[in-house]
Design a protein around this motif. Structure first.
Motif, PDB file in Angstrom:
ATOM      1  N   PHE A 249       0.788  -1.133   0.014  1.00 38.15           N
ATOM      2  CA  PHE A 249      -0.081   0.014  -0.101  1.00 38.15           C
ATOM      3  C   PHE A 249       0.883   1.275  -0.007  1.00 38.15           C
ATOM      4  N   ALA A 250       2.068   1.063   0.155  1.00 39.26           N
ATOM      5  CA  ALA A 250       2.945   2.217   0.069  1.00 39.26           C
ATOM      6  C   ALA A 250       3.357   2.572  -1.629  1.00 39.26           C
ATOM      7  N   HIS A 251       2.775   1.847  -2.386  1.00 41.87           N
ATOM      8  CA  HIS A 251       3.127   1.859  -3.705  1.00 41.87           C
ATOM      9  C   HIS A 251       2.552   3.276  -4.292  1.00 41.87           C
ATOM     10  N   SER A 252       1.534   3.718  -3.835  1.00 43.94           N
ATOM     11  CA  SER A 252       0.849   4.948  -4.130  1.00 43.94           C
ATOM     12  C   SER A 252       1.646   6.209  -4.045  1.00 43.94           C
ATOM     13  N   GLU A 253       2.615   6.258  -2.968  1.00 46.32           N
ATOM     14  CA  GLU A 253       3.554   7.184  -2.608  1.00 46.32           C
ATOM     15  C   GLU A 253       4.937   6.968  -3.454  1.00 46.32           C
ATOM     16  N   VAL A 254       4.885   5.878  -4.005  1.00 50.61           N
ATOM     17  CA  VAL A 254       6.188   5.679  -4.823  1.00 50.61           C
ATOM     18  C   VAL A 254       5.773   6.400  -6.025  1.00 50.61           C
ATOM     19  N   PHE A 255       4.358   6.361  -6.750  1.00 48.88           N
ATOM     20  CA  PHE A 255       3.958   6.936  -7.662  1.00 48.88           C
ATOM     21  C   PHE A 255       3.969   8.528  -7.531  1.00 48.88           C
ATOM     22  N   MET A 256       3.731   8.962  -6.324  1.00 47.41           N
ATOM     23  CA  MET A 256       3.614  10.417  -6.041  1.00 47.41           C
ATOM     24  C   MET A 256       4.847  11.104  -6.034  1.00 47.41           C
ATOM     25  N   TRP A 257       6.123  10.455  -5.529  1.00 47.77           N
ATOM     26  CA  TRP A 257       7.405  10.776  -5.512  1.00 47.77           C
ATOM     27  C   TRP A 257       8.064  10.975  -6.986  1.00 47.77           C
ATOM     28  N   GLY A 258       7.521   9.942  -7.867  1.00 47.66           N
ATOM     29  CA  GLY A 258       7.957  10.126  -9.254  1.00 47.66           C
ATOM     30  C   GLY A 258       7.369  11.321  -9.842  1.00 47.66           C
TER      31      GLY A 258
ATOM     32  N   VAL B  45      12.817   4.927  -4.549  1.00 44.40           N
ATOM     33  CA  VAL B  45      11.540   4.819  -3.184  1.00 44.40           C
ATOM     34  C   VAL B  45      11.117   3.326  -3.115  1.00 44.40           C
ATOM     35  N   ALA B  46      10.956   2.676  -4.122  1.00 47.22           N
ATOM     36  CA  ALA B  46      10.535   1.371  -4.108  1.00 47.22           C
ATOM     37  C   ALA B  46      11.311   0.378  -3.346  1.00 47.22           C
ATOM     38  N   LEU B  47      12.443   0.557  -3.766  1.00 48.96           N
ATOM     39  CA  LEU B  47      13.378  -0.134  -3.160  1.00 48.96           C
ATOM     40  C   LEU B  47      13.786   0.059  -1.432  1.00 48.96           C
ATOM     41  N   VAL B  48      13.588   1.534  -1.334  1.00 50.28           N
ATOM     42  CA  VAL B  48      13.511   1.922   0.253  1.00 50.28           C
ATOM     43  C   VAL B  48      12.344   1.292   0.947  1.00 50.28           C
TER      44      VAL B  48
END
Length: 327
Positions: free
Chosen positions: A39-48, A88-91
Motif C-alpha cells: 500500500f506504499a506503492h501509491s506514494e512511490v507514484f507520487m514521488w515520481g 523509493v520502491a527499493l527503500v
C-alpha cells in the motif's frame, strides 16, 4: 448520448485506464511474489510525479518549445521519475518488508508496515518546506518546496495538437502519446517477465519459492527486482498522468493508488496482462458512469464495479497468477 460523446468517453476512458493499468503493475508484481499488498506503492507514484515536475523546473521547460527539445525534456523527466520511483520502491522494500520477512512476521504486520510507510512518504513530501528550513535550505530551494501542501503544476513542453477527428471528437497528440506509451511499457514488462532470465526467476519464486531456492534462485534479489520494476512503471505512469492531468500533490497517490489497486484486482491481481485489462475496464466504467449518473458518482461506479467482480469472480477477469504465466 450522441456518437461524439460516446467516442469522447471511450477514448478518454482508455487513456486514463492505461495510466491506471501501468500504475497497477506495482501491486500486481509484489502480490505475485510476496502475496502481500504494497500500500506504499501509491506514494512511490507520487514521488515520481514530483521528480518529473522538479526536473522540468530545473531545466526550464515551458509550453510551446520546439518538438525535439520538448521530447528531449520529457524523456529526461521520464527517466528521472522512473529512477526516483524505483529508488523509493527499493527503500520501501528495505524498511517496510525485509526485516519482517526475515522474522517470518504475519502478513497483517507487513500490511500495517506498508501503510505506515505510505503515510511517512506522503507527509515528508507535504512537509518539504519545513524540512528544507530545518537544514537551512528553504531560500535556495524555494521554487521546489514552497506551498508544500498545495497543487503543483507540471509544464508540458510538448504542445498538444489535434491529430484527427472522429465524428466531431478531436483526438489530441498528448492523448495518443499517453495511451500508446502506457501500452508499450506494459507489453515490454510482460515480455521481460515471460522471456528473460530475470523474469523466469520472478515467475519461479512466485510459483514455488522453496523449489526456486533449490534451483539457485536468490529470493531476496527477486523480491528487490519486483519492487524495482513496479517502481519504474509507477514513475512512468506518473509522467503520463502529468501529461494528461497537469498537476500533482503530496497526497495525489491516495485515490489514484486505490484506483490502481482496483484495476489490479479487476484484471486478476498477480497477472500483468490483467493489470492492463483491469485498468482499461476501470477507465471506461468511470467515464460511462460519470456521464450517466454525474461526475460526483465517478468513484462510486468504480468501486461498485470492484465489489461486483469480487462477488462473482474473486480471481478477477483473467485470474491467472504471475507464477502460472507461460512464456
Amino acid at each position: 448520448m450522441s456518437l461524439e460523446t460516446f467516442i469522447d468517453l471511450t477514448f478518454t476512458g482508455l487513456v486514463v485506464g492505461a495510466i491506471y493499468g501501468l500504475f497497477a503493475l506495482g501491486y500486481t508484481l509484489v502480490y505475485g511474489v510476496l502475496r502481500l499488498i504494497n500500500f506504499a506503492h501509491s506514494e512511490v507514484f507520487m514521488w515520481g510525479s514530483f521528480a518529473a515536475v522538479w526536473v522540468m523546473m530545473l531545466l526550464g521547460g515551458r509550453t510551446g518549445m520546439g518538438v525535439l527539445p520538448a521530447i528531449g525534456l520529457l524523456l529526461v523527466a521520464l527517466v528521472a521519475a522512473m529512477l526516483v520511483s524505483g529508488g523509493v520502491a527499493l527503500v520501501v522494500e528495505r524498511l517496510a518488508y525485509r526485516r519482517l520477512r526475515a522474522k517470518n512476521a504475519p502478513p497483517l504486520v507487513a500490511l500495517i508496515s506498508a501503510i505506515g510507510m505510505s503515510f511517512v512518504l506522503s507527509e515528508v513530501m507535504g512537509l518539504r518546506d519545513r524540512i528544507a528550513g530545518w537544514v537551512g535550505l528553504r531560500e535556495p530551494l524555494a521554487p521546489y518546496v514552497e506551498k508544500a501542501r498545495e497543487n503543483v503544476s507540471f509544464v508540458n513542453p510538448l504542445q498538444s495538437v489535434t491529430l484527427f477527428s472522429i465524428s466531431g471528437f478531436q483526438v489530441r497528440s498528448t492523448q495518443v502519446i499517453v495511451l500508446v506509451a502506457a501500452i508499450v511499457m506494459m507489453v515490454g514488462l510482460d515480455q521481460f517477465v515471460r522471456r528473460s532470465r530475470l523474469g523466469r526467476g520472478v515467475r519461479a519464486v512466485s510459483q514455488d519459492p522453496e523449489a526456486a531456492a533449490l534451483m539457485g534462485v536468490d529470493k531476496n534479489r527477486v523480491i528487490q527486482l519486483t519492487f524495482l520494476l513496479g517502481g519504474l512503471m509507477a514513475g512512468a505512469a506518473a509522467v503520463l498522468y502529468l501529461m494528461h492531468i497537469g498537476v500533482t500533490k503530496f497526497n495525489v497517490g491516495f485515490i489514484l493508488g486505490i484506483k490502481a489497486f482496483t484495476a489490479a484486482v479487476l484484471g486478476g491481481i498477480g497477472n500483468i496482462r490483467g493489470a492492463l485489462l483491469g485498468g482499461l475496464v476501470l477507465g471506461l466504467a468511470e467515464n460511462y458512469g460519470s456521464n450517466i449518473f454525474g461526475s460526483n458518482w465517478k468513484d462510486v461506479v468504480s468501486f461498485l464495479l470492484l465489489v461486483l467482480v469480487l462477488l462473482f469472480r474473486p480471481t478477477g477477469i483473467l485470474g491467472e497468477s504471475l507464477g502460472k504465466a507461460r512464456a
